[in-house]
Structures are given as C-alpha cells and as structure tokens.
Design an enzyme around this catalytic site. Structure first.
Site, PDB file in Angstrom:
ATOM      1  N   LYS A 115       0.820  -1.227   0.000  1.00 10.40           N
ATOM      2  CA  LYS A 115       0.000   0.000   0.000  1.00 10.40           C
ATOM      3  C   LYS A 115       0.844   1.263   0.000  1.00 10.40           C
ATOM      4  O   LYS A 115       0.466   2.262  -0.604  1.00 10.40           O
ATOM      5  CB  LYS A 115      -0.979   0.006   1.183  1.00 10.40           C
ATOM      6  CG  LYS A 115      -2.095  -0.991   1.006  1.00 10.40           C
ATOM      7  CD  LYS A 115      -3.334  -0.589   1.776  1.00 10.40           C
ATOM      8  CE  LYS A 115      -4.491  -1.513   1.404  1.00 10.40           C
ATOM      9  NZ  LYS A 115      -5.608  -1.465   2.320  1.00 10.40           N
ATOM     10  N   LYS A 207      -4.738  -9.876  -6.823  1.00 12.04           N
ATOM     11  CA  LYS A 207      -6.040 -10.167  -6.189  1.00 12.04           C
ATOM     12  C   LYS A 207      -7.078  -9.117  -6.591  1.00 12.04           C
ATOM     13  O   LYS A 207      -6.718  -7.976  -6.909  1.00 12.04           O
ATOM     14  CB  LYS A 207      -5.889 -10.283  -4.676  1.00 12.04           C
ATOM     15  CG  LYS A 207      -5.645  -8.986  -3.981  1.00 12.04           C
ATOM     16  CD  LYS A 207      -5.704  -9.109  -2.475  1.00 12.04           C
ATOM     17  CE  LYS A 207      -5.613  -7.699  -1.933  1.00 12.04           C
ATOM     18  NZ  LYS A 207      -5.156  -7.484  -0.640  1.00 12.04           N
ATOM     19  N   LYS A 210     -10.475  -3.373  -4.115  1.00  9.91           N
ATOM     20  CA  LYS A 210     -11.322  -2.184  -4.200  1.00  9.91           C
ATOM     21  C   LYS A 210     -10.588  -1.049  -4.891  1.00  9.91           C
ATOM     22  O   LYS A 210     -11.208  -0.156  -5.460  1.00  9.91           O
ATOM     23  CB  LYS A 210     -11.697  -1.709  -2.786  1.00  9.91           C
ATOM     24  CG  LYS A 210     -12.531  -2.676  -1.976  1.00  9.91           C
ATOM     25  CD  LYS A 210     -12.696  -2.109  -0.550  1.00  9.91           C
ATOM     26  CE  LYS A 210     -13.238  -3.139   0.404  1.00  9.91           C
ATOM     27  NZ  LYS A 210     -12.738  -2.961   1.773  1.00  9.91           N
TER      28      LYS A 210
HETATM   29  P1  TYM Z   1     -10.727  -5.409   3.600  1.00 11.20           P
HETATM   30  O1  TYM Z   1     -11.720  -4.338   3.861  1.00 11.20           O
HETATM   31  O2  TYM Z   1      -9.642  -5.146   2.618  1.00 11.20           O
HETATM   32  O3  TYM Z   1     -11.465  -6.713   3.115  1.00 11.20           O
HETATM   33  C1  TYM Z   1     -12.587  -7.232   3.817  1.00 11.20           C
HETATM   34  C2  TYM Z   1     -12.543  -8.756   3.804  1.00 11.20           C
HETATM   35  O4  TYM Z   1     -12.545  -9.227   2.448  1.00 11.20           O
HETATM   36  C3  TYM Z   1     -11.443 -10.112   2.245  1.00 11.20           C
HETATM   37  N1  TYM Z   1     -10.962  -9.946   0.858  1.00 11.20           N
HETATM   38  C4  TYM Z   1     -10.879 -10.939  -0.020  1.00 11.20           C
HETATM   39  N2  TYM Z   1     -11.172 -12.251   0.058  1.00 11.20           N
HETATM   40  C5  TYM Z   1     -10.981 -13.009  -1.043  1.00 11.20           C
HETATM   41  N3  TYM Z   1     -10.509 -12.500  -2.229  1.00 11.20           N
HETATM   42  C6  TYM Z   1     -10.202 -11.195  -2.356  1.00 11.20           C
HETATM   43  N4  TYM Z   1      -9.755 -10.720  -3.508  1.00 11.20           N
HETATM   44  C7  TYM Z   1     -10.377 -10.349  -1.219  1.00 11.20           C
HETATM   45  N5  TYM Z   1     -10.167  -9.029  -0.997  1.00 11.20           N
HETATM   46  C8  TYM Z   1     -10.531  -8.801   0.280  1.00 11.20           C
HETATM   47  C9  TYM Z   1     -10.394  -9.667   3.251  1.00 11.20           C
HETATM   48  O5  TYM Z   1      -9.466 -10.702   3.520  1.00 11.20           O
HETATM   49  C10 TYM Z   1     -11.244  -9.304   4.439  1.00 11.20           C
HETATM   50  O6  TYM Z   1     -11.562 -10.468   5.196  1.00 11.20           O
HETATM   51  N6  TYM Z   1      -7.676  -5.206   7.542  1.00 11.20           N
HETATM   52  C11 TYM Z   1      -8.962  -5.698   7.081  1.00 11.20           C
HETATM   53  C12 TYM Z   1     -10.114  -5.174   7.881  1.00 11.20           C
HETATM   54  C13 TYM Z   1     -10.002  -5.378   9.354  1.00 11.20           C
HETATM   55  C14 TYM Z   1     -10.186  -6.595  10.054  1.00 11.20           C
HETATM   56  C15 TYM Z   1     -10.017  -6.283  11.432  1.00 11.20           C
HETATM   57  C16 TYM Z   1     -10.458  -7.904   9.647  1.00 11.20           C
HETATM   58  C17 TYM Z   1      -9.742  -4.415  10.276  1.00 11.20           C
HETATM   59  N7  TYM Z   1      -9.749  -4.966  11.517  1.00 11.20           N
HETATM   60  C18 TYM Z   1     -10.099  -7.269  12.416  1.00 11.20           C
HETATM   61  C19 TYM Z   1     -10.554  -8.878  10.647  1.00 11.20           C
HETATM   62  C20 TYM Z   1     -10.382  -8.564  11.989  1.00 11.20           C
HETATM   63  C21 TYM Z   1      -9.150  -5.249   5.626  1.00 11.20           C
HETATM   64  O7  TYM Z   1      -8.544  -4.319   5.176  1.00 11.20           O
HETATM   65  O8  TYM Z   1     -10.100  -5.929   4.971  1.00 11.20           O
END
Ligand code: TYM
Length: 344
Positions: A115, A207, A210
């Site tokens: 990032k 991957k 967003k």
């Molecule tokens: P974020 O917002 O990027 O993504 C949310 C969830 O979607 C999953 N994900 C995917 N799974 C499969 N294929 C993909 N291409 C893909 N892109 C995203 C992510 O693995 C996630 O589960 N840091 C985290 C948010 C967070 C969090 C937490 C998660 C903050 N605190 C505590 C668990 C526990 C994030 O940026 O997810």
C-alpha cells in the site's frame, strides 16, 4: 485456550467498491458463522482513514458496508453490527498495543509494503501501525475466531503475537488480578472455502481489489446484471478447454480463479465444478457463470440499494450495535488498565 468463550470478530473497510472477493472471502463466511457463534461484525472506519478519504464518501461507504452485511443475511438483533469509531476502546487498546508490538514485526507486513509503495516516506503513520489497531479490534472483545480472506492471514498472526506478548509481559499482574494464565486468547484465522483469494478478472496474478483502477478487474456487489455479464465475458482466460481435475488448473491462474468463483457461488467444490464442465470451452462456462453470478449477486445489490435509501435506519442499527459492543469493550479495557497499572 478453552478458558475463553468462543466469539467471532471480523471487519471490512468502508473504502467503496465492495466486491465479489469481499463477499466470497469474508461476508458469506460471516453469515454462516452466525448459527454457531456469537459474532461481532465491524465497519472499520478508523482503518479507512489511514489513506485520505472524502468525509461525505466515507459516510456513504460506511452505510454501504452495513447494507451489504444486512443484505447478505447477518441478523443485527442476534449479533452485533457496528462501526469502529463509535467504540473508542478500539483506539484506546491500540495505543497500549503500539507499546507492546515491535518495529521489527510491523516491518515485515506485506500489506504495508504494497500500500505504501515506493513513496514510503509519505505514507501515514496510521497505515504503518494499522495491524496494531486490527489486533485491538479483535482482542478488545477477546474474540477467538476471525473469518477473513487469505490476504489478512499475516495480520491475524501479528494479532496472536501481540496477544502472546501482552500475556507474557504482564504475566505477574495478570496472575495477581485473578485472570488465570492468559488474559487474551490467541485468535484463530478462519480462512475457508474455494474463494479465499479471488483474483482480478483482468490479471490472474493480482487479487481482486477495491482500489484497482480498472472497474473491469472486479465485480462490485451493486453492479447491474448487464454489467456483471459484460465483466465476466471480458474476463481474461486462456485458449484451452476446462480440464477434468484440479491438477489441470495448475499454471492456469485465470481459469483456476473463475472455477473457484463458480464453486463458491454454487456452494460446492472446484472438483465438482470440473466434473460438470470437463472439456467445456470458456464461452459455455462463462455463460453459466454469468447466470449464476447474476442469480446470487443481483438480489444482494438490489437489497443494498434499497437499504441505502434509508440512511437513518442504517445509522440506528450501527448505534445500537455500538452500544452493545461497548458493554463488552469497556469491561475488557477496564481490566487492561488494571493490568497495565493505570489508576481509574
Ligand atoms: P478489507 O476491507 O480489505 O477486506 C474485507 C474482507 O474481504 C477479504 N478480501 C478478499 N477475500 C478473497 N478474495 C479477495 N480478492 C479479497 N479481498 C478482500 C479480506 O481478507 C477481508 O476479510 N484489515 C482488514 C479489515 C479489518 C479486520 C479487522 C479484519 C480491520 N480490523 C479485524 C478482521 C479482523 C481489511 O482491510 O479488509
């Protein structure tokens, strides 16, 4: 770890363009886990501002993620849906964790490297310490299970390291205060199913994300049926027909990805999908995938749009969830303060 009550926590960032990867890798798992565990699902707005956000867009994206949770079938009366900034204990515990976590640990985080990119000196400190806040999100509820996509595995491992170090650093006061051997559980990542890492439709080595500048790289949950069809038809593939077994998908990342998406959407395995489409060419397979995706995703997109027309209803759900979350968080933070040696 049996001394801990089993509890699920997970979070999704409100940064717009919620996509099929988020849905299959995370949100569908959230829905499944409701039957078995007490769950907290959080819209992590504090995480979102680690990169610049426009205030009005942020507000709207918080409501969008909440709408996705509801439209996918998470029940806010049985479980807790809330946004992170309404529970100040997340940030409070994150500070304590900033003092437990080590520079060397954060320096290994691949998501920060990706990032921040080349302009690392200009990245926010928040982006760097992001994983400490994530550990606080989970541990302020002493959550034991964390459903996430593959890309979050390293962060959950860091949360375990932080929990373990806190338990060790403060072992004496933890014991004296009657909390037993460990104050925090070591949370387990739940990374399951055929779509834990959904790839970009334009490039099977990246991957689905967003922030990809190409809208054709992802299927957004609010895409119309026509747009879903166009994106799948344009998705990159190779020239071979589909193989009979998953061994035949090795080295064919785009094909592997679409088969995984098909399997996840139809709640089966890649093996079963290949049994059905063995020898089929991509035009046949893609037509079936369009029908399936439209069938599964369009109703969710429609429900999200409907829910978003009533922001007050969404905000009320978030407020109620935050109040219930705070009851747990306050208690844990009070104990942390006692353990650390703060006067309260
Ligand atoms: P974020 O917002 O990027 O993504 C949310 C969830 O979607 C999953 N994900 C995917 N799974 C499969 N294929 C993909 N291409 C893909 N892109 C995203 C992510 O693995 C996630 O589960 N840091 C985290 C948010 C967070 C969090 C937490 C998660 C903050 N605190 C505590 C668990 C526990 C994030 O940026 O997810």
């Amino acid at each position: 770890m049996s001394q801990f009550k089993q509890r699920v926590f997970s979070g999704v960032q409100p940064t717009g363009n919620l996509h099929l990867g988020n849905y299959l890798g995370a949100i569908t798992r959230f829905v499944e886990l409701q039957n078995q565990y007490e769950c907290l699902y959080c819209v992590v707005d504090l995480h979102a501002i680690t990169v610049p956000q426009k205030p009005d867009e942020l507000r709207s994206n918080i409501r969008e993620v909440t709408a996705a949770f509801l439209a996918a079938g998470i029940d806010p009366s049985q479980h807790i849906i809330f946004n992170q900034s309404q529970v100040p204990e997340h940030a409070e515990l994150a500070w304590v964790f900033n003092c437990v976590s080590r520079l060397g640990w954060l320096n290994r985080m691949t998501q920060f490297k990706e990032k921040a990119g080349k302009d690392r000196e200009n990245a926010s400190i928040g982006l760097y310490t992001y994983p400490n806040l994530m550990a606080a999100d989970i541990l302020i509820y002493k959550a034991t299970h964390v459903p996430v996509g593959e890309d979050q595995k390293q962060h959950i491992e860091l949360a375990r390291d932080i929990a373990q170090k806190f338990n060790k650093d403060y072992a004496e006061t933890i014991g004296m205060s009657g909390f037993g051997e460990a104050f925090f559980p070591l949370p387990e990542p739940l990374i399951q199913g055929p779509a834990t890492r959904v790839m970009s439709l334009r490039d099977g080595s990246k991957k689905m994300s967003k922030s990809d500048p190409s809208d054709y790289s992802r299927i957004s949950l609010t895409d119309t049926a026509e747009v879903i069809a166009q994106k799948i038809k344009k998705a990159k593939t190779d020239a071979e027909p589909l193989p009979s077994s998953i061994d035949g998908l090795v080295g064919r990342t785009e094909a592997d990805n679409l088969v995984g998406v098909f399997a996840a959407l139809s709640e089966t395995t890649k093996e079963k999908v290949l049994e059905e489409f063995n020898g089929a060419n991509f035009s046949t397979f893609k037509s079936a995938l369009v029908d399936l995706t439209v069938d599964k995703i369009s109703p969710i997109g429609a429900e999200m749009r409907k829910l978003q027309q009533d922001p007050q209803h969404i905000d009320a759900i978030l407020r109620d969830g935050a109040e219930r979350a705070r009851l747990i968080a306050r208690d844990v933070m009070k104990s942390v303060k006692e353990i650390v040696g703060f006067i309260q």
